[in-house]
Design a protein around this motif. Sequence first.
Motif, PDB file in Angstrom:
ATOM      1  N   MET A  86     -14.770 -26.924  -4.671  1.00 34.60           N
ATOM      2  CA  MET A  86     -14.208 -26.104  -3.622  1.00 34.60           C
ATOM      3  C   MET A  86     -14.197 -24.645  -4.054  1.00 34.60           C
ATOM      4  SD  MET A  86     -10.973 -28.453  -2.354  1.00 34.60           S
ATOM      5  CE  MET A  86     -10.188 -27.056  -1.624  1.00 34.60           C
ATOM      6  N   ALA A  87     -14.522 -23.797  -3.142  1.00 34.20           N
ATOM      7  CA  ALA A  87     -14.556 -22.361  -3.416  1.00 34.20           C
ATOM      8  C   ALA A  87     -13.420 -21.670  -2.671  1.00 34.20           C
ATOM      9  CB  ALA A  87     -15.900 -21.792  -2.985  1.00 34.20           C
ATOM     10  N   MET A  88     -13.192 -20.425  -3.037  1.00 34.15           N
ATOM     11  CA  MET A  88     -12.181 -19.607  -2.383  1.00 34.15           C
ATOM     12  C   MET A  88     -12.881 -18.390  -1.801  1.00 34.15           C
ATOM     13  SD  MET A  88      -8.826 -17.746  -4.049  1.00 34.15           S
ATOM     14  CE  MET A  88      -7.883 -19.248  -4.233  1.00 34.15           C
ATOM     15  N   THR A  89     -12.585 -18.061  -0.558  1.00 32.17           N
ATOM     16  CA  THR A  89     -13.194 -16.881   0.043  1.00 32.17           C
ATOM     17  C   THR A  89     -12.511 -15.622  -0.492  1.00 32.17           C
ATOM     18  OG1 THR A  89     -11.692 -16.770   1.935  1.00 32.17           O
ATOM     19  CG2 THR A  89     -13.660 -18.155   2.185  1.00 32.17           C
ATOM     20  N   ALA A  90     -13.206 -14.516  -0.378  1.00 31.13           N
ATOM     21  CA  ALA A  90     -12.637 -13.235  -0.812  1.00 31.13           C
ATOM     22  C   ALA A  90     -11.379 -12.911  -0.012  1.00 31.13           C
ATOM     23  CB  ALA A  90     -13.671 -12.119  -0.667  1.00 31.13           C
ATOM     24  N   SER A  91     -11.360 -13.259   1.260  1.00 31.50           N
ATOM     25  CA  SER A  91     -10.173 -12.969   2.073  1.00 31.50           C
ATOM     26  C   SER A  91      -8.989 -13.837   1.649  1.00 31.50           C
ATOM     27  CB  SER A  91     -10.462 -13.119   3.561  1.00 31.50           C
ATOM     28  OG  SER A  91     -10.821 -14.443   3.877  1.00 31.50           O
ATOM     29  N   GLU A  92      -9.234 -15.074   1.253  1.00 31.30           N
ATOM     30  CA  GLU A  92      -8.152 -15.926   0.730  1.00 31.30           C
ATOM     31  C   GLU A  92      -7.600 -15.345  -0.563  1.00 31.30           C
ATOM     32  OE1 GLU A  92      -9.150 -20.453   2.086  1.00 31.30           O
ATOM     33  OE2 GLU A  92     -10.489 -19.543   0.622  1.00 31.30           O
ATOM     34  N   LEU A  93      -8.492 -14.925  -1.426  1.00 34.47           N
ATOM     35  CA  LEU A  93      -8.088 -14.306  -2.690  1.00 34.47           C
ATOM     36  C   LEU A  93      -7.237 -13.068  -2.414  1.00 34.47           C
ATOM     37  CD1 LEU A  93      -8.231 -13.997  -5.765  1.00 34.47           C
ATOM     38  CD2 LEU A  93     -10.468 -12.927  -5.473  1.00 34.47           C
ATOM     39  N   GLU A  94      -7.695 -12.236  -1.507  1.00 38.43           N
ATOM     40  CA  GLU A  94      -6.941 -11.031  -1.159  1.00 38.43           C
ATOM     41  C   GLU A  94      -5.570 -11.380  -0.579  1.00 38.43           C
ATOM     42  OE1 GLU A  94      -7.158  -6.931   1.485  1.00 38.43           O
ATOM     43  OE2 GLU A  94      -8.967  -8.150   1.254  1.00 38.43           O
ATOM     44  N   ASN A  95      -5.506 -12.410   0.252  1.00 41.38           N
ATOM     45  CA  ASN A  95      -4.229 -12.803   0.855  1.00 41.38           C
ATOM     46  C   ASN A  95      -3.211 -13.216  -0.207  1.00 41.38           C
ATOM     47  OD1 ASN A  95      -5.114 -12.282   3.442  1.00 41.38           O
ATOM     48  ND2 ASN A  95      -5.684 -14.402   3.859  1.00 41.38           N
ATOM     49  N   TYR A  96      -3.623 -13.981  -1.197  1.00 41.28           N
ATOM     50  CA  TYR A  96      -2.709 -14.377  -2.270  1.00 41.28           C
ATOM     51  C   TYR A  96      -2.185 -13.149  -3.015  1.00 41.28           C
ATOM     52  CZ  TYR A  96      -3.643 -19.395  -1.979  1.00 41.28           C
ATOM     53  OH  TYR A  96      -3.710 -20.700  -1.575  1.00 41.28           O
ATOM     54  N   ILE A  97      -3.086 -12.232  -3.327  1.00 43.51           N
ATOM     55  CA  ILE A  97      -2.690 -11.035  -4.071  1.00 43.51           C
ATOM     56  C   ILE A  97      -1.791 -10.143  -3.213  1.00 43.51           C
ATOM     57  CG2 ILE A  97      -3.531  -8.932  -5.188  1.00 43.51           C
ATOM     58  CD1 ILE A  97      -6.066 -10.608  -5.947  1.00 43.51           C
ATOM     59  N   ARG A  98      -2.152  -9.976  -1.940  1.00 49.76           N
ATOM     60  CA  ARG A  98      -1.376  -9.113  -1.049  1.00 49.76           C
ATOM     61  C   ARG A  98       0.027  -9.669  -0.821  1.00 49.76           C
ATOM     62  NH1 ARG A  98      -2.670  -4.731   0.240  1.00 49.76           N
ATOM     63  NH2 ARG A  98      -4.880  -5.147   0.531  1.00 49.76           N
ATOM     64  N   GLU A  99       0.162 -10.978  -0.806  1.00 46.72           N
ATOM     65  CA  GLU A  99       1.481 -11.597  -0.630  1.00 46.72           C
ATOM     66  C   GLU A  99       2.417 -11.207  -1.777  1.00 46.72           C
ATOM     67  OE1 GLU A  99       3.232 -16.087  -0.663  1.00 46.72           O
ATOM     68  OE2 GLU A  99       1.472 -15.725   0.591  1.00 46.72           O
ATOM     69  N   ALA A 100       1.877 -11.157  -2.984  1.00 46.55           N
ATOM     70  CA  ALA A 100       2.682 -10.807  -4.160  1.00 46.55           C
ATOM     71  C   ALA A 100       2.834  -9.299  -4.336  1.00 46.55           C
ATOM     72  CB  ALA A 100       2.061 -11.406  -5.416  1.00 46.55           C
ATOM     73  N   PHE A 101       1.834  -8.537  -3.900  1.00 45.84           N
ATOM     74  CA  PHE A 101       1.809  -7.085  -4.087  1.00 45.84           C
ATOM     75  C   PHE A 101       1.466  -6.404  -2.758  1.00 45.84           C
ATOM     76  CE2 PHE A 101       0.247  -9.236  -7.915  1.00 45.84           C
ATOM     77  CZ  PHE A 101       1.246  -8.878  -8.813  1.00 45.84           C
ATOM     78  N   PRO A 102       2.426  -6.319  -1.835  1.00 43.45           N
ATOM     79  CA  PRO A 102       2.138  -5.780  -0.494  1.00 43.45           C
ATOM     80  C   PRO A 102       1.597  -4.350  -0.489  1.00 43.45           C
ATOM     81  CG  PRO A 102       4.322  -6.788  -0.566  1.00 43.45           C
ATOM     82  CD  PRO A 102       3.804  -6.751  -1.968  1.00 43.45           C
ATOM     83  N   ASP A 103       1.934  -3.565  -1.523  1.00 42.25           N
ATOM     84  CA  ASP A 103       1.494  -2.171  -1.569  1.00 42.25           C
ATOM     85  C   ASP A 103       0.115  -2.007  -2.204  1.00 42.25           C
ATOM     86  OD1 ASP A 103       2.315  -2.858  -4.222  1.00 42.25           O
ATOM     87  OD2 ASP A 103       2.511  -0.736  -4.687  1.00 42.25           O
ATOM     88  N   ALA A 104      -0.476  -3.080  -2.662  1.00 44.29           N
ATOM     89  CA  ALA A 104      -1.685  -3.006  -3.493  1.00 44.29           C
ATOM     90  C   ALA A 104      -2.908  -2.487  -2.757  1.00 44.29           C
ATOM     91  CB  ALA A 104      -1.997  -4.371  -4.084  1.00 44.29           C
ATOM     92  N   GLN A 105      -3.713  -1.741  -3.509  1.00 42.27           N
ATOM     93  CA  GLN A 105      -5.079  -1.426  -3.107  1.00 42.27           C
ATOM     94  C   GLN A 105      -5.924  -2.484  -3.807  1.00 42.27           C
ATOM     95  OE1 GLN A 105      -5.967   2.561  -4.329  1.00 42.27           O
ATOM     96  NE2 GLN A 105      -4.107   3.372  -3.403  1.00 42.27           N
ATOM     97  N   ILE A 106      -6.704  -3.229  -3.035  1.00 41.90           N
ATOM     98  CA  ILE A 106      -7.440  -4.365  -3.572  1.00 41.90           C
ATOM     99  C   ILE A 106      -8.919  -4.215  -3.235  1.00 41.90           C
ATOM    100  CG2 ILE A 106      -7.694  -6.878  -3.542  1.00 41.90           C
ATOM    101  CD1 ILE A 106      -4.746  -6.957  -2.495  1.00 41.90           C
ATOM    102  N   ALA A 107      -9.766  -4.360  -4.254  1.00 44.52           N
ATOM    103  CA  ALA A 107     -11.216  -4.367  -4.048  1.00 44.52           C
ATOM    104  C   ALA A 107     -11.760  -5.638  -4.689  1.00 44.52           C
ATOM    105  CB  ALA A 107     -11.857  -3.147  -4.684  1.00 44.52           C
TER     106      ALA A 107
END
Length: 76
Positions: free
Chosen positions: A1-22
């Motif tokens: 099973m793979a993880m999409t980039a948007s799923e990865l971003e969602n997990y990170i954004r949930e923990a760090f709402p202010d984050a700039q993510i690339a």
Amino acid sequence: MAMTASELENYIREAFPDAQIAIDDLAGDGDHYACTVVSEAFRGVSRVKQHQMVYNALQGHMGGTLHALALKTSAP
């Protein structure tokens, strides 16, 4: 099973709402990503602890759904 980039971003954004993510999919397979996360939450925190904070945000998916993550973290 793979993880999409948007799923990865969602997990990170949930923990760090202010984050700039690339996120870059390094192999096009959803298993190998390079990710840069810039968040105020990292200010004054060691690089190792910053990375641990991001891995914790992934809620156990690192090493399973997500095979490899080249991670860069910093405070703004």
